[in-house]
Design a protein around this motif. Structure first.
Motif, mmCIF file in Angstrom:
data_model
loop_
_atom_site.group_PDB
_atom_site.id
_atom_site.type_symbol
_atom_site.label_atom_id
_atom_site.label_comp_id
_atom_site.label_asym_id
_atom_site.label_seq_id
_atom_site.Cartn_x
_atom_site.Cartn_y
_atom_site.Cartn_z
ATOM 1 N N PHE A 26 55.353 -58.888 3.842
ATOM 2 C CA PHE A 26 54.632 -59.556 2.761
ATOM 3 C C PHE A 26 54.218 -60.988 3.141
ATOM 4 N N THR A 29 51.299 -60.245 6.298
ATOM 5 C CA THR A 29 50.145 -59.362 6.143
ATOM 6 C C THR A 29 48.888 -60.146 5.747
ATOM 7 N N ARG A 31 46.469 -58.897 4.144
ATOM 8 C CA ARG A 31 45.987 -58.346 2.878
ATOM 9 C C ARG A 31 46.407 -59.233 1.704
ATOM 10 N N ILE A 33 48.041 -59.498 -1.670
ATOM 11 C CA ILE A 33 48.949 -58.730 -2.523
ATOM 12 C C ILE A 33 49.454 -59.685 -3.608
ATOM 13 N N PHE A 37 53.623 -58.471 -7.852
ATOM 14 C CA PHE A 37 53.844 -57.177 -7.202
ATOM 15 C C PHE A 37 54.887 -57.326 -6.085
ATOM 16 N N VAL A 38 54.721 -58.363 -5.259
ATOM 17 C CA VAL A 38 55.647 -58.621 -4.146
ATOM 18 C C VAL A 38 57.063 -58.848 -4.667
ATOM 19 N N LYS A 41 58.711 -55.657 -5.914
ATOM 20 C CA LYS A 41 59.116 -54.786 -4.802
ATOM 21 C C LYS A 41 60.367 -55.324 -4.112
ATOM 22 N N GLN A 100 50.342 -46.805 -2.229
ATOM 23 C CA GLN A 100 50.358 -48.251 -2.453
ATOM 24 C C GLN A 100 50.258 -49.026 -1.134
ATOM 25 N N ILE A 101 51.296 -48.926 -0.309
ATOM 26 C CA ILE A 101 51.297 -49.625 0.989
ATOM 27 C C ILE A 101 51.735 -48.619 2.054
#
Length: 201
Positions: A26, A29, A31, A33, A37-38, A41, A100-101
């Motif tokens: 996370f 990356t 991307r 996000i 959300f992070v 998770k 999702q990932i």
């Protein structure tokens, strides 16, 4: 010196390594996000891969089914590994589904394969190093991550290589494993990660 060697075994215990890998993902990356959300998770991962296994360990210790958190005998390993396989299945279904990932989904698929392999070895009375399984798995994931996103993470890879060496040295110094058990553990961690690369790399 002995305190430092022991600390390495606890600091890089197998239950810690998955959250280290996901936190790294996370952070690095490219991307976008969402932070919420992070955090969701990471909290779910912390509960399932750290808190729950520790509670299971204390339950097994109370029932005289485990003497140490390092699970020194093959007999001690069977039930915790079974529980861990169930936890990993739950992670794959509820926390990191493939839609999702995908990178994290296949990372945990490989971790599940490693756990099932360790379970089989434990049943066959062979004690592969779980520390090396976990560390080797994360190290291979870091390499795949760098290739996948074409990112220079040489510093992180060098640090992981040092951690890998430190963990192996610690386990040998504490007489927890033989050279063979460490090498087998390393391969059990690395090979499943290599197998799943074709699905996300």
């Amino acid at each position: 010196m002995k305190w430092l060697i022991k600390s390495i075994s606890y600091l890089f215990h197998p239950i810690i390594m998955p959250i280290l890998a996901i936190h790294f993902y996370f952070k690095k990356t490219p991307r976008f996000i969402p932070e919420g959300f992070v955090n969701a998770k990471l909290i779910s991962l912390l509960i399932l891969t750290v808190v729950l296994p520790i509670l299971v360990y204390f339950l097994l210790k109370t029932l005289s089914k485990a003497e140490s958190i390092h699970l020194k005998t093959t007999k001690e390993r069977i039930l915790p590994l079974l529980v861990n396989c169930f936890i990993l299945g739950l992670l794959l279904i509820r926390v990191f589904p493939i839609d999702q990932i995908p990178e994290l989904y296949f990372f945990f698929i490989a971790v599940l394969i490693s756990n099932l392999t360790c379970l089989l070895f434990a049943i066959l009375k062979f004690k592969a190093s779980l520390h090396m399984v976990a560390t080797g798995s994360v190290f291979m994931f870091f390499i795949a991550f760098a290739i996948h996103f074409s990112i220079n993470i040489n510093g992180s890879l060098a640090l992981m290589a040092l951690i890998l060496g430190a963990v192996a040295t610690s386990r040998l110094h504490l007489k927890a494993h033989t050279n063979k058990e460490l090498i087998v553990g390393l391969f059990i961690g690395i090979i499943p990660q290599l197998i799943v690369l074709q699905y996300w790399l």
